[in-house]
Design a protein around this motif. Structure first.
Motif, PDB file in Angstrom:
ATOM      1  N   HIS A   1      85.839 -33.655  -2.853  1.00  0.00           N
ATOM      2  CA  HIS A   1      84.910 -32.753  -2.841  1.00  0.00           C
ATOM      3  C   HIS A   1      85.112 -31.537  -4.095  1.00  0.00           C
ATOM      4  O   HIS A   1      86.219 -30.705  -3.879  1.00  0.00           O
ATOM      5  CB  HIS A   1      84.233 -31.687  -1.625  1.00  0.00           C
ATOM      6  CG  HIS A   1      84.112 -32.520  -0.309  1.00  0.00           C
ATOM      7  ND1 HIS A   1      84.321 -33.021   0.268  1.00  0.00           N
ATOM      8  CD2 HIS A   1      82.421 -32.701  -0.170  1.00  0.00           C
ATOM      9  CE1 HIS A   1      83.238 -33.313   1.186  1.00  0.00           C
ATOM     10  NE2 HIS A   1      82.314 -33.333   0.571  1.00  0.00           N
TER      11      HIS A   1
ATOM     12  N   THR B   1      83.878 -30.230  -7.773  1.00  0.00           N
ATOM     13  CA  THR B   1      82.954 -29.734  -8.525  1.00  0.00           C
ATOM     14  C   THR B   1      83.012 -28.361  -9.245  1.00  0.00           C
ATOM     15  O   THR B   1      83.629 -27.826  -8.897  1.00  0.00           O
ATOM     16  CB  THR B   1      81.785 -29.978  -7.444  1.00  0.00           C
ATOM     17  OG1 THR B   1      81.284 -30.759  -6.348  1.00  0.00           O
ATOM     18  CG2 THR B   1      80.269 -29.263  -7.900  1.00  0.00           C
TER      19      THR B   1
ATOM     20  N   SER C   1      81.600 -33.869  -7.420  1.00  0.00           N
ATOM     21  CA  SER C   1      82.478 -34.319  -6.316  1.00  0.00           C
ATOM     22  C   SER C   1      82.326 -36.147  -6.509  1.00  0.00           C
ATOM     23  O   SER C   1      82.554 -36.929  -6.328  1.00  0.00           O
ATOM     24  CB  SER C   1      81.661 -34.175  -4.743  1.00  0.00           C
ATOM     25  OG  SER C   1      82.191 -32.572  -5.169  1.00  0.00           O
TER      26      SER C   1
ATOM     27  N   CYS D   1      77.585 -31.862  -3.072  1.00  0.00           N
ATOM     28  CA  CYS D   1      78.590 -32.761  -3.317  1.00  0.00           C
ATOM     29  C   CYS D   1      78.204 -34.355  -3.318  1.00  0.00           C
ATOM     30  O   CYS D   1      78.397 -35.541  -4.335  1.00  0.00           O
ATOM     31  CB  CYS D   1      79.828 -33.532  -1.958  1.00  0.00           C
ATOM     32  SG  CYS D   1      79.834 -33.894  -0.667  1.00  0.00           S
TER      33      CYS D   1
END
Length: 208
Positions: free
Chosen positions: A78, A80, A88, A162
Motif C-alpha cells: 500500500h 499511494t 498502490s 489501494c
C-alpha cells in the motif's frame, strides 16, 4: 531468505528486484519430487488478515503445491502518492508481472502454463495482471468483478483507495478489462452476500 520443508512441498521466502533498488517479496511453494517442468500459479492476495500468511491463502497455496503446481504469493503493498502519479494498484500490478518473470525463470516451471488466481483485492490484481501480461494463460477470479461505480460511489461498499487507479473509470470498466484476457480461459466466481451477487446478469453479459 529462508526455506522450510513440509509434507509434499517446500516453502521459500523470496525477494526479487522489480525496479532498480526496489524489491518485492513473496512466498514460493514448490512440490517436492518434480520430474519435469510443472505449471505455475501466481496468487495475489487481497485484504486477508496477515496477507499471504493468512490460513485461507496458505491453504490454497498448499493445495496447489500438493497437486503439482509451483505457486507464488506476492506480498501486496500500500504505497499511494497521487501527486506524483503513484497508485498502490500500479505497484502491485508491476510486482505481479515481475512475479511472472520470477516464475518463468525457474527451471522447474513450464513457462507455457502460467495461471493466476485471487479473491477480492487479489481478484482485482488478477484482473490487471492478466490484462497486461499475455504469459498468463488462464485465471480464476473470485468475488471481484463488478462495475467500478458499485464500489466507488456506494457508501457502504466503497473500497480501500489501494484498489483504484485514478482516472481509469473515464476510459473503461472492469468487464472490459477482464475481457482483455480473451481468448485465454478465465473462470469467474461470485457470491450472494456482496457486490458480486449481480455479476451473472449485470457484468457477465458485457464481458461476453
Amino acid at each position: 531468505t529462508g526455506s522450510c520443508e513440509r509434507d509434499g512441498y517446500t516453502i521459500d521466502r523470496v525477494a526479487y528486484q522489480t525496479w532498480p533498488g526496489f524489491y518485492a517479496t513473496g512466498w514460493l511453494y514448490r512440490p517436492t519430487g518434480l520430474t519435469q517442468p510443472a505449471p505455475a500459479v501466481l496468487n495475489p492476495h487481497g485484504h486477508w488478515e496477515n496477507g499471504a500468511r493468512n490460513a485461507t491463502v496458505q491453504a490454497r497455496l498448499i493445495g496447489l503445491a500438493r497437486r503439482g503446481y509451483v505457486a507464488l504469493a506476492v506480498d501486496s503493498l500500500h504505497v499511494t502518492d497521487f501527486p506524483i502519479g503513484l497508485s498502490s494498484m500500479t505497484v502491485m500490478t508491476w510486482n505481479n508481472i515481475r512475479g511472472v518473470d520470477l516464475l518463468v525463470s525457474l527451471p522447474e516451471v513450464d513457462s507455457s502454463r502460467i495461471g493466476c488466481t485471487g479473491a477480492s483485492g487479489g481478484g482485482q490484481q488478477t484482473m490487471y495482471a492478466a490484462a497486461l501480461d499475455d504469459r498468463i494463460s488462464a485465471t480464476v477470479n473470485v468475488c471481484l468483478v463488478t462495475h467500478f461505480k458499485k464500489i466507488l460511489f456506494a457508501d457502504e461498499r466503497t473500497h480501500c483507495v489501494c484498489n483504484h487507479v485514478p482516472g481509469l473509470l473515464a476510459v473503461t470498466d472492469e468487464p472490459e478489462i477482464c475481457g482483455l484476457i480473451a481468448p485465454r480461459p478465465s473462470l469467474y466466481l461470485c457470491v450472494t452476500g456482496d457486490w458480486t451477487a449481480d455479476f451473472p446478469t449485470d457484468e457477465y453479459p458485457d464481458m461476453r
